[in-house]
Design a protein around this motif. Structure first.
Motif, PDB file in Angstrom:
ATOM      1  N   THR A 127      43.280  10.687  88.271  1.00 13.45           N
ATOM      2  CA  THR A 127      44.080  11.817  87.806  1.00 13.45           C
ATOM      3  C   THR A 127      43.451  13.107  88.339  1.00 13.45           C
ATOM      4  OG1 THR A 127      42.844  12.108  85.735  1.00 13.45           O
ATOM      5  CG2 THR A 127      44.716  10.587  85.700  1.00 13.45           C
ATOM      6  N   LYS A 128      44.249  14.194  88.303  1.00 16.12           N
ATOM      7  CA  LYS A 128      43.771  15.474  88.816  1.00 16.12           C
ATOM      8  C   LYS A 128      44.353  16.603  87.973  1.00 16.12           C
ATOM      9  CE  LYS A 128      43.398  18.274  93.023  1.00 16.12           C
ATOM     10  NZ  LYS A 128      43.616  19.537  92.285  1.00 16.12           N
ATOM     11  N   ASN A 129      43.536  17.647  87.795  1.00 17.95           N
ATOM     12  CA  ASN A 129      44.003  18.852  87.117  1.00 17.95           C
ATOM     13  C   ASN A 129      44.969  19.589  88.052  1.00 17.95           C
ATOM     14  OD1 ASN A 129      44.327  21.443  85.977  1.00 17.95           O
ATOM     15  ND2 ASN A 129      42.338  21.326  84.969  1.00 17.95           N
ATOM     16  N   PRO A 130      46.238  19.744  87.682  1.00 19.91           N
ATOM     17  CA  PRO A 130      47.204  20.367  88.595  1.00 19.91           C
ATOM     18  C   PRO A 130      46.991  21.866  88.778  1.00 19.91           C
ATOM     19  CG  PRO A 130      48.204  19.994  86.453  1.00 19.91           C
ATOM     20  CD  PRO A 130      46.844  19.344  86.407  1.00 19.91           C
ATOM     21  N   LEU A 131      46.180  22.462  87.927  1.00 15.95           N
ATOM     22  CA  LEU A 131      45.957  23.906  87.997  1.00 15.95           C
ATOM     23  C   LEU A 131      44.754  24.273  88.856  1.00 15.95           C
ATOM     24  CD1 LEU A 131      46.623  24.802  84.254  1.00 15.95           C
ATOM     25  CD2 LEU A 131      48.243  24.805  86.170  1.00 15.95           C
ATOM     26  N   ILE A 132      44.017  23.266  89.337  1.00 13.69           N
ATOM     27  CA  ILE A 132      42.814  23.515  90.139  1.00 13.69           C
ATOM     28  C   ILE A 132      43.068  23.019  91.562  1.00 13.69           C
ATOM     29  CG2 ILE A 132      40.378  22.953  90.443  1.00 13.69           C
ATOM     30  CD1 ILE A 132      40.143  22.688  87.441  1.00 13.69           C
ATOM     31  N   ALA A 133      42.854  23.886  92.525  1.00 14.24           N
ATOM     32  CA  ALA A 133      43.103  23.517  93.923  1.00 14.24           C
ATOM     33  C   ALA A 133      42.019  22.604  94.474  1.00 14.24           C
ATOM     34  CB  ALA A 133      43.201  24.779  94.779  1.00 14.24           C
ATOM     35  N   ALA A 134      40.826  22.699  93.944  1.00 13.55           N
ATOM     36  CA  ALA A 134      39.705  21.904  94.450  1.00 13.55           C
ATOM     37  C   ALA A 134      40.009  20.411  94.344  1.00 13.55           C
ATOM     38  CB  ALA A 134      38.433  22.241  93.674  1.00 13.55           C
ATOM     39  N   GLU A 135      39.527  19.659  95.343  1.00 11.75           N
ATOM     40  CA  GLU A 135      39.762  18.208  95.377  1.00 11.75           C
ATOM     41  C   GLU A 135      38.776  17.514  94.440  1.00 11.75           C
ATOM     42  OE1 GLU A 135      42.293  16.653  97.182  1.00 11.75           O
ATOM     43  OE2 GLU A 135      42.929  18.736  97.334  1.00 11.75           O
ATOM     44  N   ILE A 136      39.022  17.620  93.159  1.00 11.54           N
ATOM     45  CA  ILE A 136      38.199  16.999  92.128  1.00 11.54           C
ATOM     46  C   ILE A 136      39.111  16.125  91.275  1.00 11.54           C
ATOM     47  CG2 ILE A 136      36.682  17.371  90.148  1.00 11.54           C
ATOM     48  CD1 ILE A 136      35.947  20.073  91.361  1.00 11.54           C
ATOM     49  N   TYR A 137      38.717  14.865  91.113  1.00 12.51           N
ATOM     50  CA  TYR A 137      39.564  13.889  90.440  1.00 12.51           C
ATOM     51  C   TYR A 137      38.782  13.167  89.353  1.00 12.51           C
ATOM     52  CZ  TYR A 137      42.361  14.613  94.636  1.00 12.51           C
ATOM     53  OH  TYR A 137      43.088  15.177  95.662  1.00 12.51           O
ATOM     54  N   GLU A 138      39.524  12.610  88.412  1.00 10.38           N
ATOM     55  CA  GLU A 138      38.941  11.726  87.413  1.00 10.38           C
ATOM     56  C   GLU A 138      39.236  10.278  87.805  1.00 10.38           C
ATOM     57  OE1 GLU A 138      39.157  14.304  83.257  1.00 10.38           O
ATOM     58  OE2 GLU A 138      40.632  12.722  83.626  1.00 10.38           O
ATOM     59  N   LEU A 139      38.218   9.428  87.720  1.00 10.28           N
ATOM     60  CA  LEU A 139      38.419   7.984  87.823  1.00 10.28           C
ATOM     61  C   LEU A 139      38.593   7.468  86.399  1.00 10.28           C
ATOM     62  CD1 LEU A 139      38.418   5.212  89.223  1.00 10.28           C
ATOM     63  CD2 LEU A 139      35.905   5.252  89.101  1.00 10.28           C
ATOM     64  N   VAL A 140      39.736   6.840  86.122  1.00 12.07           N
ATOM     65  CA  VAL A 140      40.073   6.487  84.744  1.00 12.07           C
ATOM     66  C   VAL A 140      40.722   5.109  84.694  1.00 12.07           C
ATOM     67  CG1 VAL A 140      40.483   8.923  84.208  1.00 12.07           C
ATOM     68  CG2 VAL A 140      42.406   7.472  84.813  1.00 12.07           C
TER      69      VAL A 140
END
Length: 326
Positions: A127-140
């Motif tokens: 999943t990814k925070n849609p408000l943050i442009a940075a390529e940072i994701y959660e593994l869930v």
């Protein structure tokens, strides 16, 4: 002209096999399920009978699991705004996983695997925070819709994370951001265990409740599989990578992405005119999905080297299969 008509009749006969053909060359009756596409819609087949899935227009079915007589299908399609939408059908009833799993803070980026144990349904992905442009994701992963975050700082969501649940223990192959050298490994009940540098695991299989991981040792270009309980690792010097590992009775089946081996003896080799898509071994019978013909003109299901069912590419395709013993 007569030869062409004869060839058409032969191919038509193969394509219209009935359920009895599936069990002709096997000792015990089974149900064979295939996930794929028919007429540009997500579809699964049970014993060659197609079931078009509601809401699957323009999509495809990628994985199928059967548990407690319930049929679970994982699929996807692209929405009008080019977002990949992940779909789950239970006995034909559709759930949009993006809609179900999205929150204001985290949107589904991808669903990479599904596991069904009893009546519990698991999905793993990113999943990814849609408000943050940075390529940072959660593994869930989700169990019956309840989300567990394994790592919230993943910067590479391209790895196809895999999940397996054995005796109430949850195993997930993936990456961690809390590492120095060994960032790839397996989460066991949410606790990360790193693999050695150069070890890339592709998936998980089970033998008598013993969990095995398998893949490739990139530093030596060698395939391997490892018993997670005993720590015993088997290397396959003639196979550069293990793409699929199955145990059936006392037999070990390994696929390297091109060939399939039974107890180190090659039983199938892909070629320009035939390559395997997926395979299952059950009770000494081997079921292989293949793409065949000039430039892959049709997909076929083979049972013990006998073509029992096929579909031409202009009508659909096969993606994966599972076999259930009756």
């Amino acid at each position: 002209m007569k030869k062409l008509i004869s060839l058409f009749v032969i191919l038509l006969t193969i394509s219209c096999c009935n359920v009895d053909d599936l069990n002709t060359s096997t000792q015990n009756p089974v149900d064979v399920y295939i996930a794929g596409v028919k007429n540009y819609s997500a579809t699964y087949w049970k014993n060659n009978q197609p079931y078009l899935l509601s809401g699957g227009d323009g999509g495809e079915a990628n994985k199928i699991c059967v548990s407690n007589n319930n049929v679970h299908v994982l699929g996807k399609k692209t929405s009008d705004n080019w977002i990949t939408v992940y779909l789950h059908w239970e006995n034909g009833n559709l759930t949009n996983l993006n809609t179900s799993f999205n929150t204001p803070a985290q949107h589904v980026h991808s669903i990479t695997d599904m596991e069904v144990v009893g009546n519990d349904v698991y999905f793993v992905g990113y999943t990814k925070n849609p408000l943050i442009a940075a390529e940072i994701y959660e593994l869930v992963y989700w169990k019956n819709g309840v989300k567990t975050v394994l790592d919230n700082n993943i910067n590479n969501p391209t790895f196809q994370a895999k999940i397996k649940v054995v005796t109430n223990n949850v195993y997930v192959i993936g990456y961690t951001s809390s590492c120095f050298n060994s960032c790839h490994g397996i989460y066991v009940n949410n606790v990360f265990q790193s693999f050695s540098v150069g070890v890339l695991s592709k998936d998980i299989t089970v033998k008598e409740n013993q969990v095995y991981v398998y893949g490739t040792i990139t530093t030596t270009n060698t395939g391997f599989y490892k018993n997670m309980a005993t720590g015993v690792e088997t290397t396959l010097t003639t196979i550069p990578s293990v793409y699929k590992l199955l145990f059936d009775n006392n037999n070990t089946y390994v696929a390297d992405g091109v060939n399939i081996f039974k107890n180190n003896t090659q039983i199938y080799s892909s070629s320009f005119f035939s390559f395997y898509i997926d395979f299952i071994a059950l009770n000494n019978n081997v079921y292989i999905l293949k793409r065949e013909g000039d430039f892959g003109t049709f997909d076929a299901l083979y049972v013990n080297d006998v073509n029992v069912f096929q579909i031409f590419v202009d009508q659909g395709k096969f993606n994966s299969l599972t076999v259930v013993q009756n």
